[in-house]
Motif scaffolding. Structure first.
Motif, PDB file in Angstrom:
ATOM      1  N   ARG A 182      -2.105  47.250  -2.904  1.00 29.58           N
ATOM      2  CA  ARG A 182      -2.800  48.477  -2.060  1.00 29.58           C
ATOM      3  C   ARG A 182      -3.354  47.878  -0.869  1.00 29.58           C
ATOM      4  N   LEU A 183      -3.331  48.529   0.181  1.00 29.69           N
ATOM      5  CA  LEU A 183      -4.054  47.894   1.304  1.00 29.69           C
ATOM      6  C   LEU A 183      -4.937  49.009   1.952  1.00 29.69           C
ATOM      7  N   PHE A 184      -6.342  48.585   2.366  1.00 28.73           N
ATOM      8  CA  PHE A 184      -7.263  49.460   2.786  1.00 28.73           C
ATOM      9  C   PHE A 184      -7.727  49.165   4.175  1.00 28.73           C
ATOM     10  N   VAL A 185      -8.158  49.701   4.989  1.00 28.87           N
ATOM     11  CA  VAL A 185      -8.838  49.440   6.290  1.00 28.87           C
ATOM     12  C   VAL A 185      -9.896  50.336   6.574  1.00 28.87           C
ATOM     13  N   SER A 186     -10.987  49.645   7.340  1.00 32.95           N
ATOM     14  CA  SER A 186     -11.943  50.804   7.602  1.00 32.95           C
ATOM     15  C   SER A 186     -11.630  51.678   8.752  1.00 32.95           C
ATOM     16  N   ASP A 187     -12.370  52.585   8.943  1.00 31.46           N
ATOM     17  CA  ASP A 187     -11.853  53.901   9.835  1.00 31.46           C
ATOM     18  C   ASP A 187     -11.709  53.389  11.356  1.00 31.46           C
ATOM     19  N   ALA A 188     -12.704  52.244  11.802  1.00 25.30           N
ATOM     20  CA  ALA A 188     -12.621  51.752  13.262  1.00 25.30           C
ATOM     21  C   ALA A 188     -11.336  51.162  13.321  1.00 25.30           C
ATOM     22  N   ILE A 189     -10.629  50.426  12.462  1.00 26.75           N
ATOM     23  CA  ILE A 189      -9.337  49.904  12.290  1.00 26.75           C
ATOM     24  C   ILE A 189      -8.377  50.944  12.433  1.00 26.75           C
ATOM     25  N   GLY A 205       0.916  50.761   6.748  1.00 25.13           N
ATOM     26  CA  GLY A 205       0.686  51.120   5.543  1.00 25.13           C
ATOM     27  C   GLY A 205      -0.566  51.133   4.908  1.00 25.13           C
ATOM     28  N   ALA A 206      -1.468  51.044   5.709  1.00 26.29           N
ATOM     29  CA  ALA A 206      -2.894  50.955   5.145  1.00 26.29           C
ATOM     30  C   ALA A 206      -3.418  52.493   5.062  1.00 26.29           C
ATOM     31  N   ARG A 207      -4.207  52.328   4.055  1.00 25.06           N
ATOM     32  CA  ARG A 207      -5.008  53.502   3.698  1.00 25.06           C
ATOM     33  C   ARG A 207      -6.621  53.411   4.156  1.00 25.06           C
ATOM     34  N   SER A 208      -7.289  54.537   4.180  1.00 21.68           N
ATOM     35  CA  SER A 208      -8.355  54.435   4.593  1.00 21.68           C
ATOM     36  C   SER A 208      -9.268  54.069   3.666  1.00 21.68           C
ATOM     37  N   ILE A 209     -10.384  53.358   3.744  1.00 18.22           N
ATOM     38  CA  ILE A 209     -11.622  52.762   2.898  1.00 18.22           C
ATOM     39  C   ILE A 209     -12.255  54.040   2.558  1.00 18.22           C
ATOM     40  N   GLY A 218      -5.306  42.814  -7.113  1.00 12.86           N
ATOM     41  CA  GLY A 218      -4.146  43.355  -6.301  1.00 12.86           C
ATOM     42  C   GLY A 218      -4.395  43.978  -4.925  1.00 12.86           C
ATOM     43  N   ASP A 219      -5.542  44.543  -4.996  1.00 13.18           N
ATOM     44  CA  ASP A 219      -5.970  45.167  -3.711  1.00 13.18           C
ATOM     45  C   ASP A 219      -6.345  44.248  -2.568  1.00 13.18           C
ATOM     46  N   ALA A 220      -6.044  44.663  -1.238  1.00  8.05           N
ATOM     47  CA  ALA A 220      -6.633  44.099  -0.070  1.00  8.05           C
ATOM     48  C   ALA A 220      -7.268  44.878   0.838  1.00  8.05           C
ATOM     49  N   LEU A 221      -8.337  44.259   1.286  1.00 10.31           N
ATOM     50  CA  LEU A 221      -9.269  45.332   2.404  1.00 10.31           C
ATOM     51  C   LEU A 221      -9.266  44.342   3.542  1.00 10.31           C
ATOM     52  N   VAL A 222      -8.948  45.245   4.723  1.00  8.16           N
ATOM     53  CA  VAL A 222      -9.370  44.394   5.966  1.00  8.16           C
ATOM     54  C   VAL A 222     -10.491  45.286   6.768  1.00  8.16           C
ATOM     55  N   LEU A 223     -11.328  44.413   7.022  1.00  5.43           N
ATOM     56  CA  LEU A 223     -12.550  44.627   7.796  1.00  5.43           C
ATOM     57  C   LEU A 223     -12.677  44.017   8.992  1.00  5.43           C
TER      58      LEU A 223
END
Ligand SMILES: [Zn+2]
Length: 323
Positions: A182-189, A205-209, A218-223
């Motif tokens: 799973r991939l998550f990003v901040s709202d700004a991104i 394919g990123a979901r909101s934080i 297994g998860d990745a978060l981009v900030l």
């Protein structure tokens, strides 16, 4: 005679063409042009109309109140500069041709094609990494290293830090290629993703934080790198046992890792390294070169030693006539 000066933005006067003002916070006169939507290149208050790419206009609308109307002029052309989605170099063509690179990168990276500079008589070139120690690895090598790291550390969540515009989208594309779940990003991104995904006709394919209960293995978060030092990030790392990675051209400096405290650092730049800057100058083949941003004096000195007529562009100074 051509005149280049730096005040609020870079002012370009070419005989036979209108005055052009590049990346001004509050352009007073002349045709306003914006090379890309990074904060230090954008307007504070939207001018009535401006020349920029459609994507830069859309991204500016995310970052600023107000969007200028589209504008064009036959003497001004935009050339993809390979820096971030929507970025453009500016060519002003009158009796002579002046090319302003904005921020630029020669090498292809993920979904971005590298800058192919057109020839010009006068070149205004960025010099962020304008000293010889900056020699970057090939982007595909860095991507390979990152994919290996994302796989080796799959039993832990990871948090990747990078600039919200440009780098964050590359990080998402890398995570997408990896075996992370799973991939998550901040709202700004996410807000910046929307126009970029439309322009590229793809989704990261990123979901909101905000949808995130808890990141796990297994998860990745981009900030955005700006939030790296905020307490909530330290709390998140403590709670989830996440590993962190900083991704930047500055990761070339060994001090970068100590400064960020990240578990891993990777060198990936949206700018030319030193040899690439020389490559841009060679391809443009100008009579005169002006350096802006970063190591301006150092790059001008290096170019002078190589036989070019080059000088650093300083605020409120200068035209060609002062030679
Ligand atoms: Zn930039």
């Amino acid at each position: 005679m051509v005149s280049i000066s730096q005040g609020d933005g870079v002012r370009i006067d070419v005989p036979g063409a209108p005055t052009v003002v590049v990346d001004a916070a509050d352009p007073a006169d002349g045709l306003p042009v914006y090379t890309h939507a990074h904060g230090d290149h954008l307007y504070d208050h939207a001018p009535e109309a401006a020349i920029c790419s459609d994507l830069t206009r859309d991204l500016a609308g995310v970052r600023r109140d107000g969007v200028p109307d589209p504008l064009d002029h036959p003497a001004v052309s935009l050339h993809p500069s390979g820096h971030v989605p929507g970025s453009r170099a500016v060519l002003v063509a009158g009796e002579e041709r002046v090319l302003h690179t904005g921020d630029c990168a020669l090498r292809d990276r993920l979904f971005l094609e590298g800058f192919e500079p057109p020839p010009a008589d006068v070149l205004v070139i960025e010099s962020t990494y304008g000293t010889p120690e900056y020699s970057f690895p090939e982007p595909r090598e860095t991507v390979r290293e990152m994919l290996a790291w994302l796989s080796e550390t799959r039993d832990r969540p990871v948090i990747l830090f990078g600039y919200a515009l440009g780098r964050a989208q590359q990080l998402q594309a890398i995570v997408e290629r990896s075996d992370r779940d799973r991939l998550f990003v901040s709202d700004a991104i996410r807000e910046l993703n929307a126009p970029i995904e439309r322009a590229l006709d793809r989704s990261f394919g990123a979901r909101s934080i905000d949808d995130l209960d808890r990141i796990g293995p297994g998860d990745a978060l981009v900030l955005p790198s700006q939030v790296r030092t905020l307490p909530f990030v330290d709390d998140l790392i403590d709670e989830t046992d996440a590993l962190t990675a900083g991704v930047s051209g500055w990761a070339h400096d060994s001090s970068f890792r100590f400064a960020t405290g990240d578990d891993a650092t990777f060198v990936l730049s949206d700018h030319c390294d030193f040899e690439d800057l020389l490559g841009v100058v060679e391809q443009v083949d100008p009579e005169d070169v002006y350096t802006i941003h970063g190591s301006t004096e150092a790059l001008a000195t290096e170019l002078t030693a190589r036989g070019y007529r080059a000088q650093a562009l300083k605020a409120n100074q200068h035209t060609l006539g002062e030679y």
